[in-house]
Design a protein around this motif. Structure first.
Motif, PDB file in Angstrom:
ATOM      1  N   GLU A 138       0.694  -1.139  -0.068  1.00  0.00           N
ATOM      2  CA  GLU A 138      -0.008  -0.092  -0.083  1.00  0.00           C
ATOM      3  C   GLU A 138       0.913   1.261  -0.064  1.00  0.00           C
ATOM      4  N   HIS A 139       2.021   1.482   0.743  1.00  0.00           N
ATOM      5  CA  HIS A 139       2.850   2.388   0.854  1.00  0.00           C
ATOM      6  C   HIS A 139       4.149   2.341  -0.011  1.00  0.00           C
ATOM      7  N   GLY A 140       4.157   1.449  -1.057  1.00  0.00           N
ATOM      8  CA  GLY A 140       5.194   1.574  -1.886  1.00  0.00           C
ATOM      9  C   GLY A 140       6.434   1.166  -1.568  1.00  0.00           C
ATOM     10  N   PHE A 141       6.697   0.447  -0.425  1.00  0.00           N
ATOM     11  CA  PHE A 141       7.858  -0.004  -0.111  1.00  0.00           C
ATOM     12  C   PHE A 141       8.784  -0.517  -1.201  1.00  0.00           C
ATOM     13  N   PRO A 142      10.206  -0.407  -0.929  1.00  0.00           N
ATOM     14  CA  PRO A 142      11.003  -0.958  -2.262  1.00  0.00           C
ATOM     15  C   PRO A 142      10.718  -2.431  -2.421  1.00  0.00           C
ATOM     16  N   GLU A 143      10.933  -2.756  -3.535  1.00  0.00           N
ATOM     17  CA  GLU A 143      10.729  -4.231  -3.966  1.00  0.00           C
ATOM     18  C   GLU A 143      11.626  -5.083  -3.184  1.00  0.00           C
ATOM     19  N   PRO A 144      12.613  -4.901  -2.791  1.00  0.00           N
ATOM     20  CA  PRO A 144      13.516  -6.150  -2.262  1.00  0.00           C
ATOM     21  C   PRO A 144      13.096  -6.165  -0.704  1.00  0.00           C
ATOM     22  N   TYR A 145      12.647  -4.931  -0.376  1.00  0.00           N
ATOM     23  CA  TYR A 145      11.996  -5.142   1.125  1.00  0.00           C
ATOM     24  C   TYR A 145      10.661  -5.799   1.114  1.00  0.00           C
ATOM     25  N   VAL A 146       9.784  -5.686   0.182  1.00  0.00           N
ATOM     26  CA  VAL A 146       8.497  -6.304   0.034  1.00  0.00           C
ATOM     27  C   VAL A 146       8.858  -7.844  -0.166  1.00  0.00           C
ATOM     28  N   LEU A 147       9.754  -7.981  -1.033  1.00  0.00           N
ATOM     29  CA  LEU A 147      10.229  -9.543  -1.350  1.00  0.00           C
ATOM     30  C   LEU A 147      10.449 -10.253   0.127  1.00  0.00           C
ATOM     31  N   ALA A 148      11.379  -9.367   0.741  1.00  0.00           N
ATOM     32  CA  ALA A 148      11.718 -10.102   2.084  1.00  0.00           C
ATOM     33  C   ALA A 148      10.808 -10.417   3.009  1.00  0.00           C
ATOM     34  N   ILE A 149       9.629  -9.546   2.895  1.00  0.00           N
ATOM     35  CA  ILE A 149       8.566 -10.008   3.923  1.00  0.00           C
ATOM     36  C   ILE A 149       7.663 -11.156   3.209  1.00  0.00           C
ATOM     37  N   ARG A 150       7.548 -11.139   1.797  1.00  0.00           N
ATOM     38  CA  ARG A 150       6.818 -12.295   1.148  1.00  0.00           C
ATOM     39  C   ARG A 150       7.599 -13.475   1.442  1.00  0.00           C
ATOM     40  N   ASN A 151       8.907 -13.419   1.726  1.00  0.00           N
ATOM     41  CA  ASN A 151       9.499 -14.789   1.958  1.00  0.00           C
ATOM     42  C   ASN A 151       9.669 -15.294   3.177  1.00  0.00           C
ATOM     43  N   ILE A 152       8.716 -14.535   4.301  1.00  0.00           N
ATOM     44  CA  ILE A 152       8.979 -15.005   5.706  1.00  0.00           C
ATOM     45  C   ILE A 152       7.829 -16.118   5.750  1.00  0.00           C
ATOM     46  N   LEU A 153       8.254 -17.166   6.362  1.00  0.00           N
ATOM     47  CA  LEU A 153       7.330 -18.294   6.458  1.00  0.00           C
ATOM     48  C   LEU A 153       6.320 -17.971   7.489  1.00  0.00           C
ATOM     49  N   SER A 154       5.191 -18.401   7.176  1.00  0.00           N
ATOM     50  CA  SER A 154       3.847 -18.366   8.012  1.00  0.00           C
ATOM     51  C   SER A 154       3.266 -19.353   8.088  1.00  0.00           C
ATOM     52  N   ILE A 155       2.296 -19.326   9.159  1.00  0.00           N
ATOM     53  CA  ILE A 155       1.567 -20.684   9.450  1.00  0.00           C
ATOM     54  C   ILE A 155      -0.074 -20.319   9.614  1.00  0.00           C
ATOM     55  N   ASP A 156      -0.649 -21.465   9.507  1.00  0.00           N
ATOM     56  CA  ASP A 156      -2.036 -21.395   9.683  1.00  0.00           C
ATOM     57  C   ASP A 156      -2.456 -21.156  11.305  1.00  0.00           C
ATOM     58  N   ASP A 157      -3.553 -20.171  11.413  1.00  0.00           N
ATOM     59  CA  ASP A 157      -3.898 -19.857  12.937  1.00  0.00           C
ATOM     60  C   ASP A 157      -4.493 -21.091  13.077  1.00  0.00           C
ATOM     61  N   PRO A 158      -4.574 -21.702  14.212  1.00  0.00           N
ATOM     62  CA  PRO A 158      -5.369 -22.872  14.939  1.00  0.00           C
ATOM     63  C   PRO A 158      -6.744 -22.488  15.129  1.00  0.00           C
ATOM     64  N   ASP A 159      -7.041 -21.158  15.209  1.00  0.00           N
ATOM     65  CA  ASP A 159      -8.413 -20.534  15.456  1.00  0.00           C
ATOM     66  C   ASP A 159      -8.917 -19.910  14.267  1.00  0.00           C
ATOM     67  N   PRO A 160      -9.790 -20.550  13.217  1.00  0.00           N
ATOM     68  CA  PRO A 160     -10.237 -20.018  12.137  1.00  0.00           C
ATOM     69  C   PRO A 160     -10.894 -18.721  11.986  1.00  0.00           C
ATOM     70  N   GLU A 161     -11.804 -18.823  13.149  1.00  0.00           N
ATOM     71  CA  GLU A 161     -12.878 -17.468  13.498  1.00  0.00           C
ATOM     72  C   GLU A 161     -11.722 -16.535  13.704  1.00  0.00           C
ATOM     73  N   ARG A 162     -10.667 -16.445  14.248  1.00  0.00           N
ATOM     74  CA  ARG A 162      -9.742 -15.282  14.347  1.00  0.00           C
ATOM     75  C   ARG A 162      -9.286 -15.004  13.126  1.00  0.00           C
ATOM     76  N   HIS A 163      -8.812 -16.039  12.321  1.00  0.00           N
ATOM     77  CA  HIS A 163      -8.213 -15.695  10.951  1.00  0.00           C
ATOM     78  C   HIS A 163      -9.367 -15.065   9.997  1.00  0.00           C
ATOM     79  N   ALA A 164     -10.498 -15.418  10.097  1.00  0.00           N
ATOM     80  CA  ALA A 164     -11.705 -14.668   9.441  1.00  0.00           C
ATOM     81  C   ALA A 164     -11.737 -13.327   9.706  1.00  0.00           C
ATOM     82  N   ARG A 165     -11.887 -13.074  11.094  1.00  0.00           N
ATOM     83  CA  ARG A 165     -12.289 -11.838  11.655  1.00  0.00           C
ATOM     84  C   ARG A 165     -10.890 -10.862  11.145  1.00  0.00           C
ATOM     85  N   GLU A 166      -9.799 -11.210  11.357  1.00  0.00           N
ATOM     86  CA  GLU A 166      -8.533 -10.324  10.785  1.00  0.00           C
ATOM     87  C   GLU A 166      -8.688 -10.008   9.387  1.00  0.00           C
ATOM     88  N   MET A 167      -8.859 -11.139   8.548  1.00  0.00           N
ATOM     89  CA  MET A 167      -9.093 -10.782   6.894  1.00  0.00           C
ATOM     90  C   MET A 167     -10.306 -10.213   6.664  1.00  0.00           C
TER      91      MET A 167
END
Length: 173
Positions: A138-167
């Protein structure tokens, strides 16, 4: 209607509050000021959260070549306590003031939060990483910085309702 005198503090966002929708869901009065780098810090996903996942931290390195990209928002003084609650002040995060140069060239002091409860073994939930990535794009950060965030491994939230609320903030009008 809010006036300039109602706004009294600057806040440096670098994690999930980079997403304007996320921040305004929490602090409706937040006003965008500038995209800024914070030098001598690195973005890390290693703050141990009460939900057993990782959240962002600005790890101070002392190396002037390291940068965390973030956004300065102006918020009302009366919203500081609310922001402290969302940021977990005293519960894994502490605050500090940082000196930043905004796009106009003006130097300002802003409040930000840094992690005190660290656990390198944790990963963020997908929804949390989505908030951070959405804000970076949204704020146009440099592509290498955005790519570094994209490359962070993430996991499923065991609380699907929280996931739905957040999204849900990205699908509501």
């Amino acid at each position: 209607m809010l006036t300039a005198k109602d706004y009294a503090m600057y806040y440096f966002a670098y994690g999930s509050n980079l997403s304007t929708k996320r921040l305004r869901q929490r602090i409706a009065s937040a006003r965008f000021i500038s995209v800024v780098p914070l030098t001598a810090h690195q973005l890390r996903f290693h703050k141990r959260s009460s939900d057993l996942s990782a959240k962002c931290d600005i790890h101070e390195t002392g190396n002037p070549g390291d940068q965390v990209h973030g956004v300065v928002f102006e918020i009302m003084d009366s919203d500081k306590r609310v922001l402290d609650g969302y940021e977990g002040l005293g519960h894994g995060y502490e605050e500090k003031q940082v000196l930043l140069t905004v796009s106009s060239g003006e130097r300002i002091k802003a409040v930000t939060y840094y992690a005190t409860h660290i656990d390198e073994s944790l990963q963020p939930y997908h929804w949390y990483k989505h908030h951070v990535l959405t804000g970076a794009l949204e704020h146009g950060f440099p592509e290498p910085y955005v790519l570094a965030i994209r490359n962070i491994l993430s996991i499923d939230d065991p609380d699907p309702e929280r996931h739905a609320r957040e999204m849900a903030i990205y699908t509501s009008a």
